[in-house]
Design a protein around this motif. Structure first.
Motif, mmCIF file in Angstrom:
data_model
loop_
_atom_site.group_PDB
_atom_site.id
_atom_site.type_symbol
_atom_site.label_atom_id
_atom_site.label_comp_id
_atom_site.label_asym_id
_atom_site.label_seq_id
_atom_site.Cartn_x
_atom_site.Cartn_y
_atom_site.Cartn_z
ATOM 1 N N LEU A 196 -10.359 2.241 0.945
ATOM 2 C CA LEU A 196 -8.928 2.365 0.721
ATOM 3 C C LEU A 196 -8.610 3.129 -0.563
ATOM 4 O O LEU A 196 -7.678 3.932 -0.603
ATOM 5 N N ARG A 197 -9.386 2.894 -1.607
ATOM 6 C CA ARG A 197 -9.092 3.530 -2.890
ATOM 7 C C ARG A 197 -9.086 5.054 -2.765
ATOM 8 O O ARG A 197 -8.158 5.719 -3.226
ATOM 9 N N ASN A 198 -10.124 5.602 -2.152
ATOM 10 C CA ASN A 198 -10.187 7.048 -2.008
ATOM 11 C C ASN A 198 -9.191 7.561 -0.977
ATOM 12 O O ASN A 198 -8.705 8.690 -1.084
ATOM 13 N N ASP A 231 5.615 5.953 -0.207
ATOM 14 C CA ASP A 231 5.302 7.152 0.579
ATOM 15 C C ASP A 231 3.793 7.285 0.754
ATOM 16 O O ASP A 231 3.313 7.673 1.822
ATOM 17 N N VAL A 232 3.071 6.961 -0.310
ATOM 18 C CA VAL A 232 1.606 6.993 -0.249
ATOM 19 C C VAL A 232 1.115 5.951 0.748
ATOM 20 O O VAL A 232 0.258 6.221 1.594
ATOM 21 N N ALA A 233 1.675 4.753 0.651
ATOM 22 C CA ALA A 233 1.263 3.655 1.544
ATOM 23 C C ALA A 233 1.500 4.017 3.008
ATOM 24 O O ALA A 233 0.656 3.745 3.868
ATOM 25 N N LYS A 234 2.623 4.643 3.278
ATOM 26 C CA LYS A 234 2.945 5.037 4.652
ATOM 27 C C LYS A 234 1.935 6.046 5.173
ATOM 28 O O LYS A 234 1.483 5.957 6.327
ATOM 29 N N THR A 270 -0.006 -0.983 2.704
ATOM 30 C CA THR A 270 1.210 -1.476 2.066
ATOM 31 C C THR A 270 1.209 -1.126 0.578
ATOM 32 O O THR A 270 0.150 -0.877 -0.007
ATOM 33 N N THR A 271 2.387 -1.112 -0.011
ATOM 34 C CA THR A 271 2.482 -0.830 -1.446
ATOM 35 C C THR A 271 1.718 -1.866 -2.278
ATOM 36 O O THR A 271 1.014 -1.492 -3.224
ATOM 37 N N HIS A 317 -5.469 -1.634 -6.413
ATOM 38 C CA HIS A 317 -6.431 -0.626 -6.861
ATOM 39 C C HIS A 317 -5.939 0.157 -8.075
ATOM 40 O O HIS A 317 -6.759 0.635 -8.880
ATOM 41 N N PHE A 318 -4.627 0.302 -8.195
ATOM 42 C CA PHE A 318 -4.041 1.079 -9.292
ATOM 43 C C PHE A 318 -2.846 0.313 -9.842
ATOM 44 O O PHE A 318 -1.982 -0.126 -9.079
#
Length: 233
Positions: free
Chosen positions: A23-25, A47-50, A55-56, A62-63
């Motif tokens: 998931l991280r990469n 937007d990244v999660a989508k 999910t956010t 991870h971040f």
């Protein structure tokens, strides 16, 4: 997928690539896609999660923030750029001029195949990125190598006796300009007749460096300017 296949053919290891379940990469790769699409950092973690299909809150595991994610993305980009650089040097002629121009070719190819990383690292740097010791270390490593090769060229009498700052700036301007043109698909507007010309980058390096070179440098610049990746295409 096309980028991955091209990298594989050139012997490039894509360190930021991810396998299913990583998931991280996957998050980092999605950030790169958004930057390439939007040409900006104007996106949210949702937007990244989508794009990832998560999910956010999963991203926050991870971040710690969007800014920390951008820092890690830039660091991953430098790792990929370093792979291109090392491969180019290994394929180039042994002269310092050939190795120096090979780094330029690697820089342009990186922008051409990884526009999201290129844009983030070359025109969208954040204060957090610039404050990151790891990011700065990678950046310094790249600059130290080009500076060392530039000095080798000058000591070998390949450049004119001119200000070192002029030489370094000219080299960087050429590589950065070409990288920007390819990463933003501007060649179709600037010189559409050259879209399929695989020798264009080599010829631009040859012409742009011509004013910096001594008679000795000019005698072998054409051979030194050749694309080290050409034989692998």
């Amino acid at each position: 997928m096309a980028n991955a296949e091209a990298d594989s053919k050139r012997g490039i290891v894509k360190k930021a690539g991810y396998h299913h379940g990583d998931l991280r990469n996957a998050i980092i790769e999605s950030v790169v896609r958004l930057i390439a699409q939007n040409a900006s950092l104007d996106f949210q973690l949702k937007d990244v999660a989508k794009l990832v299909g998560t999910t956010t809150p999963a991203i926050y595991r991870h971040f710690e923030s969007k800014q920390s994610l951008l820092v890690e993305t830039a660091i991953a980009g430098y790792a990929i750029q370093e792979d291109y650089r090392n491969r180019a040097i290994s394929l180039s002629k042994p002269s310092p001029l050939a190795r120096l121009i090979a780094i330029g070719h690697a820089y342009v190819l990186f922008g051409r195949t990884h526009p999201g990383y290129f844009r983030l690292m070359k025109s969208l740097e954040t204060e957090e990125m610039l404050a990151s010791p790891e990011y700065q270390s990678l950046r310094t490593k790249a600059l130290d190598l080009t500076n060392a090769l530039t000095i080798e060229c000058m000591e070998a009498g390949l450049f004119l006796e001119i200000d070192m700052a002029v030489v370094k700036t000219s080299l960087q301007t050429t590589a950065l300009g070409l990288g920007h043109i390819y990463s933003t698909d501007q060649l179709q507007y600037i010189a559409p007749e050259a879209l399929d010309d695989e020798s264009l980058v080599a010829r631009v390096f040859e012409v742009n460096l011509g004013g910096l070179l001594s008679a000795k440098g000019k005698r072998h610049v054409r051979e030194a300017s050749q694309d080290p990746f050409k034989a692998q295409r």
